[in-house]
Scaffold this motif. Structure first.
Motif, PDB file in Angstrom:
ATOM      1  N   UNK A  94       0.755  -1.117   0.141  1.00 39.62           N
ATOM      2  CA  UNK A  94      -0.037   0.015   0.057  1.00 39.62           C
ATOM      3  C   UNK A  94       0.745   1.200  -0.040  1.00 39.62           C
ATOM      4  N   UNK A  95       2.033   1.240   0.864  1.00 38.53           N
ATOM      5  CA  UNK A  95       2.824   2.527   0.868  1.00 38.53           C
ATOM      6  C   UNK A  95       3.498   2.742  -0.479  1.00 38.53           C
ATOM      7  N   UNK A  96       4.092   1.545  -1.106  1.00 37.70           N
ATOM      8  CA  UNK A  96       4.784   1.713  -2.411  1.00 37.70           C
ATOM      9  C   UNK A  96       4.013   2.137  -3.408  1.00 37.70           C
ATOM     10  N   UNK A  97       2.576   1.805  -3.386  1.00 35.26           N
ATOM     11  CA  UNK A  97       1.586   1.998  -4.428  1.00 35.26           C
ATOM     12  C   UNK A  97       1.088   3.410  -4.158  1.00 35.26           C
ATOM     13  N   UNK A  98       0.887   3.831  -3.247  1.00 32.41           N
ATOM     14  CA  UNK A  98       0.524   5.338  -2.728  1.00 32.41           C
ATOM     15  C   UNK A  98       1.584   6.163  -3.209  1.00 32.41           C
ATOM     16  N   UNK A  99       2.985   5.707  -2.756  1.00 32.92           N
ATOM     17  CA  UNK A  99       4.227   6.759  -3.437  1.00 32.92           C
ATOM     18  C   UNK A  99       3.967   6.761  -4.754  1.00 32.92           C
ATOM     19  N   UNK A 100       3.978   5.792  -5.590  1.00 32.12           N
ATOM     20  CA  UNK A 100       4.142   5.876  -6.907  1.00 32.12           C
ATOM     21  C   UNK A 100       2.724   6.491  -7.610  1.00 32.12           C
ATOM     22  N   UNK A 101       1.634   6.452  -6.885  1.00 32.79           N
ATOM     23  CA  UNK A 101       0.460   6.960  -7.508  1.00 32.79           C
ATOM     24  C   UNK A 101       0.448   8.601  -7.268  1.00 32.79           C
ATOM     25  N   UNK A 102       0.823   9.048  -5.961  1.00 26.65           N
ATOM     26  CA  UNK A 102       0.739  10.244  -5.596  1.00 26.65           C
ATOM     27  C   UNK A 102       2.054  10.991  -5.622  1.00 26.65           C
ATOM     28  N   UNK A 103       3.130  10.268  -5.764  1.00 26.65           N
ATOM     29  CA  UNK A 103       4.360  11.002  -5.839  1.00 26.65           C
ATOM     30  C   UNK A 103       5.203  11.412  -4.597  1.00 26.65           C
ATOM     31  N   UNK A 104       4.728  11.170  -3.530  1.00 20.29           N
ATOM     32  CA  UNK A 104       4.932  11.258  -2.188  1.00 20.29           C
ATOM     33  C   UNK A 104       4.798  10.043  -1.204  1.00 20.29           C
ATOM     34  N   UNK A 105       5.457   9.865  -0.327  1.00 22.56           N
ATOM     35  CA  UNK A 105       5.398   8.771   0.702  1.00 22.56           C
ATOM     36  C   UNK A 105       4.203   9.101   1.655  1.00 22.56           C
ATOM     37  N   UNK A 106       2.966   8.306   1.581  1.00 27.41           N
ATOM     38  CA  UNK A 106       1.768   8.428   2.434  1.00 27.41           C
ATOM     39  C   UNK A 106       1.769   7.414   3.674  1.00 27.41           C
ATOM     40  N   UNK A 107       2.729   6.409   3.475  1.00 25.01           N
ATOM     41  CA  UNK A 107       2.863   5.456   4.695  1.00 25.01           C
ATOM     42  C   UNK A 107       4.301   5.181   4.779  1.00 25.01           C
ATOM     43  N   UNK A 108       4.772   5.329   5.982  1.00 28.62           N
ATOM     44  CA  UNK A 108       6.019   5.256   6.399  1.00 28.62           C
ATOM     45  C   UNK A 108       6.613   3.856   6.516  1.00 28.62           C
ATOM     46  N   UNK A 109       7.926   3.494   6.312  1.00 21.33           N
ATOM     47  CA  UNK A 109       8.029   2.205   6.662  1.00 21.33           C
ATOM     48  C   UNK A 109       8.344   1.837   8.186  1.00 21.33           C
ATOM     49  N   UNK A 110       8.070   2.620   8.927  1.00 22.28           N
ATOM     50  CA  UNK A 110       7.975   2.488  10.462  1.00 22.28           C
ATOM     51  C   UNK A 110       6.812   1.678  10.549  1.00 22.28           C
ATOM     52  N   UNK A 111       5.561   2.076  10.003  1.00 16.63           N
ATOM     53  CA  UNK A 111       4.376   1.409  10.149  1.00 16.63           C
ATOM     54  C   UNK A 111       4.425  -0.166   9.778  1.00 16.63           C
ATOM     55  N   UNK A 112       5.000  -0.279   8.371  1.00 20.65           N
ATOM     56  CA  UNK A 112       5.416  -1.543   8.058  1.00 20.65           C
ATOM     57  C   UNK A 112       6.164  -2.497   9.278  1.00 20.65           C
ATOM     58  N   UNK A 113       7.240  -2.137   9.746  1.00 17.27           N
ATOM     59  CA  UNK A 113       7.932  -2.451  11.046  1.00 17.27           C
ATOM     60  C   UNK A 113       6.980  -2.840  12.117  1.00 17.27           C
TER      61      UNK A 113
END
Length: 177
Positions: A94-113
């Motif tokens: 979701x985070x990677x897809x949002x980043x590609x779609x919107x051009x900025x990070x919307x969900x950080x990797x900290x949330x993934x961890x």
């Protein structure tokens, strides 16, 4: 310690203690587990609110203790491990897809961890509830804050929000009940 941090910690402790007292009447929980889980979740929440960052050490400790308690208590270890793998993977997608779609990070990797530890503590079904309740409460808080401050809700998608505290409080409540 700055006064704002003390207030933030006090607010978190109050919320967590309130839910613990309410949960105690429904389901007695082991004190050591409750203390460790609450302390880690509060630590993660406070740092995320202050810095929009989840500390690696705290996320690692959450995963280690979740795995250890799942193993020690005879919980369904396969369920815990699968939740600790699948949910972080979904968050990363979701985070990677949002980043590609919107051009900025919307969900950080900290949330993934963070999701690794939550999955190990709760298992798959309960982690599903955590994601659902934290998403709803996050949206509600952002919308309510915009409404109270008389701001437009049009820029909600560009507002930086610490999502960790929503995940953490939802984890605590669902673990208790």
């Amino acid at each position: 310690m700055p006064p704002s941090r003390i207030s933030l910690i006090a607010l978190h402790v109050t919320f967590y203690a309130g839910f613990a007292v309410a949960g105690y009447w429904h389901l007695p929980f082991p004190f050591a587990q409750a203390f460790i889980l609450a302390a880690l979740l509060i630590w993660i929440s406070v740092v995320d609110v202050e810095r929009l960052e989840i500390p690696d050490v705290a996320a690692s400790l959450l995963a280690l203790t979740g795995g250890a308690f799942a193993y020690a208590t005879g919980s369904n270890l396969i369920d815990a491990i699968s939740a600790g793998i699948v949910w972080p993977l979904l968050f990363w997608i979701v985070g990677a897809g949002y980043g590609k779609l919107r051009g900025w990070q919307g969900l950080g990797f900290g949330d993934v961890k963070l999701m690794v530890g939550i999955g190990l503590w709760l298992g798959f079904a309960q982690t599903t509830l955590v994601v659902f309740t934290s998403a709803l409460s996050g949206i509600a808080v952002i919308a309510l804050t915009k409404l109270i401050n008389r701001q437009s809700t049009a820029d909600i998608g560009t507002t930086a929000v610490a999502f960790g505290p929503f995940l953490c409080l939802s984890t605590w409540v669902i673990w208790l009940f």
